[in-house]
Design a protein around this motif. Structure first.
Motif, PDB file in Angstrom:
ATOM      1  N   ASP A  97       1.031  -0.932   0.156  1.00  0.00           N
ATOM      2  CA  ASP A  97      -0.011  -0.118   0.196  1.00  0.00           C
ATOM      3  C   ASP A  97       1.035   1.299  -0.004  1.00  0.00           C
ATOM      4  OD1 ASP A  97      -2.194  -1.327  -0.404  1.00  0.00           O
ATOM      5  OD2 ASP A  97      -2.508  -1.157   2.108  1.00  0.00           O
ATOM      6  N   SER A  98       1.343   1.323   1.399  1.00  0.00           N
ATOM      7  CA  SER A  98       2.909   1.882   0.567  1.00  0.00           C
ATOM      8  C   SER A  98       3.869   2.892  -0.811  1.00  0.00           C
ATOM      9  CB  SER A  98       3.840   2.224   1.602  1.00  0.00           C
ATOM     10  OG  SER A  98       3.472   2.092   3.095  1.00  0.00           O
ATOM     11  N   VAL A  99       3.974   1.357  -1.284  1.00  0.00           N
ATOM     12  CA  VAL A  99       4.912   1.411  -2.456  1.00  0.00           C
ATOM     13  C   VAL A  99       3.560   1.871  -3.640  1.00  0.00           C
ATOM     14  CG1 VAL A  99       5.200   0.251  -4.621  1.00  0.00           C
ATOM     15  CG2 VAL A  99       6.215  -0.199  -1.690  1.00  0.00           C
ATOM     16  N   THR A 100       2.805   1.406  -3.642  1.00  0.00           N
ATOM     17  CA  THR A 100       1.467   1.789  -4.107  1.00  0.00           C
ATOM     18  C   THR A 100       1.285   2.836  -3.890  1.00  0.00           C
ATOM     19  OG1 THR A 100       0.956   0.030  -4.367  1.00  0.00           O
ATOM     20  CG2 THR A 100      -0.792   2.216  -5.579  1.00  0.00           C
ATOM     21  N   SER A 101       1.166   3.768  -3.261  1.00  0.00           N
ATOM     22  CA  SER A 101       0.340   4.960  -3.058  1.00  0.00           C
ATOM     23  C   SER A 101       1.836   6.168  -3.195  1.00  0.00           C
ATOM     24  CB  SER A 101       0.398   5.357  -1.649  1.00  0.00           C
ATOM     25  OG  SER A 101       0.095   7.153  -0.946  1.00  0.00           O
ATOM     26  N   ALA A 102       3.195   5.632  -3.081  1.00  0.00           N
ATOM     27  CA  ALA A 102       4.210   6.661  -3.668  1.00  0.00           C
ATOM     28  C   ALA A 102       4.494   6.910  -4.742  1.00  0.00           C
ATOM     29  CB  ALA A 102       5.452   5.864  -2.610  1.00  0.00           C
ATOM     30  N   VAL A 103       4.356   5.925  -6.078  1.00  0.00           N
ATOM     31  CA  VAL A 103       4.173   5.931  -6.923  1.00  0.00           C
ATOM     32  C   VAL A 103       2.898   6.311  -7.984  1.00  0.00           C
ATOM     33  CG1 VAL A 103       3.584   3.769  -8.813  1.00  0.00           C
ATOM     34  CG2 VAL A 103       5.737   3.706  -6.944  1.00  0.00           C
ATOM     35  N   GLN A 104       1.794   6.647  -7.443  1.00  0.00           N
ATOM     36  CA  GLN A 104       0.725   7.275  -7.532  1.00  0.00           C
ATOM     37  C   GLN A 104       0.869   8.258  -6.990  1.00  0.00           C
ATOM     38  OE1 GLN A 104      -2.523   5.595  -5.555  1.00  0.00           O
ATOM     39  NE2 GLN A 104      -3.024   4.172  -6.959  1.00  0.00           N
ATOM     40  N   LYS A 105       1.667   8.422  -6.368  1.00  0.00           N
ATOM     41  CA  LYS A 105       2.072  10.451  -6.500  1.00  0.00           C
ATOM     42  C   LYS A 105       3.688  11.278  -7.017  1.00  0.00           C
ATOM     43  CE  LYS A 105       1.172  10.272  -1.204  1.00  0.00           C
ATOM     44  NZ  LYS A 105       1.332  10.835   0.152  1.00  0.00           N
ATOM     45  N   ALA A 106       4.232   9.551  -7.541  1.00  0.00           N
ATOM     46  CA  ALA A 106       5.183  10.355  -8.184  1.00  0.00           C
ATOM     47  C   ALA A 106       4.738  10.033  -9.372  1.00  0.00           C
ATOM     48  CB  ALA A 106       6.307   9.550  -8.136  1.00  0.00           C
ATOM     49  N   SER A 107       4.226   9.605  -9.617  1.00  0.00           N
ATOM     50  CA  SER A 107       2.884   9.725 -11.011  1.00  0.00           C
ATOM     51  C   SER A 107       2.638  10.933 -11.851  1.00  0.00           C
ATOM     52  CB  SER A 107       2.173   8.359 -10.874  1.00  0.00           C
ATOM     53  OG  SER A 107       1.923   8.355 -12.912  1.00  0.00           O
ATOM     54  N   GLN A 108       1.599  11.431 -10.258  1.00  0.00           N
ATOM     55  CA  GLN A 108       1.036  12.026 -10.109  1.00  0.00           C
ATOM     56  C   GLN A 108       1.937  13.618 -10.534  1.00  0.00           C
ATOM     57  OE1 GLN A 108      -1.976  12.840  -7.631  1.00  0.00           O
ATOM     58  NE2 GLN A 108      -2.101  15.215  -8.301  1.00  0.00           N
ATOM     59  N   ALA A 109       3.225  13.943  -9.997  1.00  0.00           N
ATOM     60  CA  ALA A 109       3.740  15.158  -9.388  1.00  0.00           C
ATOM     61  C   ALA A 109       4.620  14.877 -10.974  1.00  0.00           C
ATOM     62  CB  ALA A 109       4.732  14.738  -8.282  1.00  0.00           C
ATOM     63  N   LEU A 110       4.774  13.990 -11.726  1.00  0.00           N
ATOM     64  CA  LEU A 110       5.193  14.211 -13.061  1.00  0.00           C
ATOM     65  C   LEU A 110       4.793  14.592 -13.993  1.00  0.00           C
ATOM     66  CD1 LEU A 110       7.476  10.080 -12.669  1.00  0.00           C
ATOM     67  CD2 LEU A 110       8.630  13.226 -12.871  1.00  0.00           C
ATOM     68  N   ASN A 111       2.811  14.057 -13.945  1.00  0.00           N
ATOM     69  CA  ASN A 111       2.609  14.817 -14.810  1.00  0.00           C
ATOM     70  C   ASN A 111       1.791  16.043 -14.757  1.00  0.00           C
ATOM     71  OD1 ASN A 111       1.482  11.935 -16.070  1.00  0.00           O
ATOM     72  ND2 ASN A 111      -0.132  11.266 -14.972  1.00  0.00           N
ATOM     73  N   GLU A 112       1.770  16.209 -13.311  1.00  0.00           N
ATOM     74  CA  GLU A 112       1.941  17.934 -13.179  1.00  0.00           C
ATOM     75  C   GLU A 112       3.161  18.935 -14.015  1.00  0.00           C
ATOM     76  OE1 GLU A 112       1.067  18.005  -9.748  1.00  0.00           O
ATOM     77  OE2 GLU A 112      -0.572  17.452  -9.224  1.00  0.00           O
ATOM     78  N   ARG A 113       4.333  18.022 -13.575  1.00  0.00           N
ATOM     79  CA  ARG A 113       5.470  18.479 -14.181  1.00  0.00           C
ATOM     80  C   ARG A 113       5.479  18.085 -15.994  1.00  0.00           C
ATOM     81  NH1 ARG A 113      11.604  17.484 -15.190  1.00  0.00           N
ATOM     82  NH2 ARG A 113      12.354  19.022 -14.147  1.00  0.00           N
ATOM     83  N   GLY A 114       4.676  17.565 -16.587  1.00  0.00           N
ATOM     84  CA  GLY A 114       5.215  17.641 -17.308  1.00  0.00           C
ATOM     85  C   GLY A 114       4.052  17.989 -18.267  1.00  0.00           C
ATOM     86  N   GLU A 115       2.807  18.749 -17.219  1.00  0.00           N
ATOM     87  CA  GLU A 115       2.114  20.028 -18.049  1.00  0.00           C
ATOM     88  C   GLU A 115       2.540  21.323 -18.117  1.00  0.00           C
ATOM     89  OE1 GLU A 115      -1.715  18.905 -15.650  1.00  0.00           O
ATOM     90  OE2 GLU A 115      -1.559  17.163 -16.562  1.00  0.00           O
ATOM     91  N   ARG A 116       3.489  21.596 -16.860  1.00  0.00           N
ATOM     92  CA  ARG A 116       4.254  22.418 -16.693  1.00  0.00           C
ATOM     93  C   ARG A 116       5.008  23.385 -17.711  1.00  0.00           C
ATOM     94  NH1 ARG A 116       3.539  20.930 -11.422  1.00  0.00           N
ATOM     95  NH2 ARG A 116       6.335  20.474 -11.441  1.00  0.00           N
ATOM     96  N   LEU A 117       6.333  21.791 -17.888  1.00  0.00           N
ATOM     97  CA  LEU A 117       6.937  22.463 -18.590  1.00  0.00           C
ATOM     98  C   LEU A 117       6.486  21.917 -20.095  1.00  0.00           C
ATOM     99  CD1 LEU A 117       9.137  19.467 -17.925  1.00  0.00           C
ATOM    100  CD2 LEU A 117       9.613  21.653 -17.885  1.00  0.00           C
ATOM    101  N   GLY A 118       5.075  21.305 -20.417  1.00  0.00           N
ATOM    102  CA  GLY A 118       4.303  21.398 -21.801  1.00  0.00           C
ATOM    103  C   GLY A 118       3.905  23.442 -22.038  1.00  0.00           C
TER     104      GLY A 118
END
Length: 111
Positions: A61-82
């Motif tokens: 559960d902890s790993v899944t949560s961390a992966v989801q948070k990292a994925s969301q952060a990467l998506n947001e960063r990608g949008e900002r970079l775009g």
């Protein structure tokens, strides 16, 4: 068979779990606890056990949560970079257009 192996066999094995550890505990007071089978008034032994699945599930559960948070952060960063790339391109086009207009004005007033 020891008590720990009996607990592991009877409680954890049927649930496809593995007992990682067990600690034997004794009561501290002389009070009678009616819901526990005792060898005499206030004397009983019990175990606190820890299973592989309880740790694995919480770790998963902890790993899944961390992966989801990292994925969301990467998506947001990608949008900002775009958006930053789009603004940079707009600024480049504006600068190029300004340079062309300035050059035309300079050529017009030079004559």
């Amino acid at each position: 068979m020891s008590a720990k192996s009996a607990i592991s066999k009877e409680i954890f094995a049927p649930l496809d779990e593995r007992m990682l550890g067990a600690v034997q505990v004794k009561r501290r007071t002389k009070k009678k606890i009616p819901f526990l089978a005792t060898g005499g008034q206030g004397e009983y032994l019990t175990y606190i056990c820890l299973s592989g699945n309880s740790i694995l599930h919480s770790a998963a559960d902890s790993v899944t949560s961390a992966v989801q948070k990292a994925s969301q952060a990467l998506n947001e960063r990608g949008e900002r970079l775009g958006r930053a790339e789009e603004k940079t391109e707009d600024l480049r086009n504006s600068a190029q257009q300004f340079a062309e207009t300035a050059h035309k004005l300079a050529m017009k007033h030079k004559c």
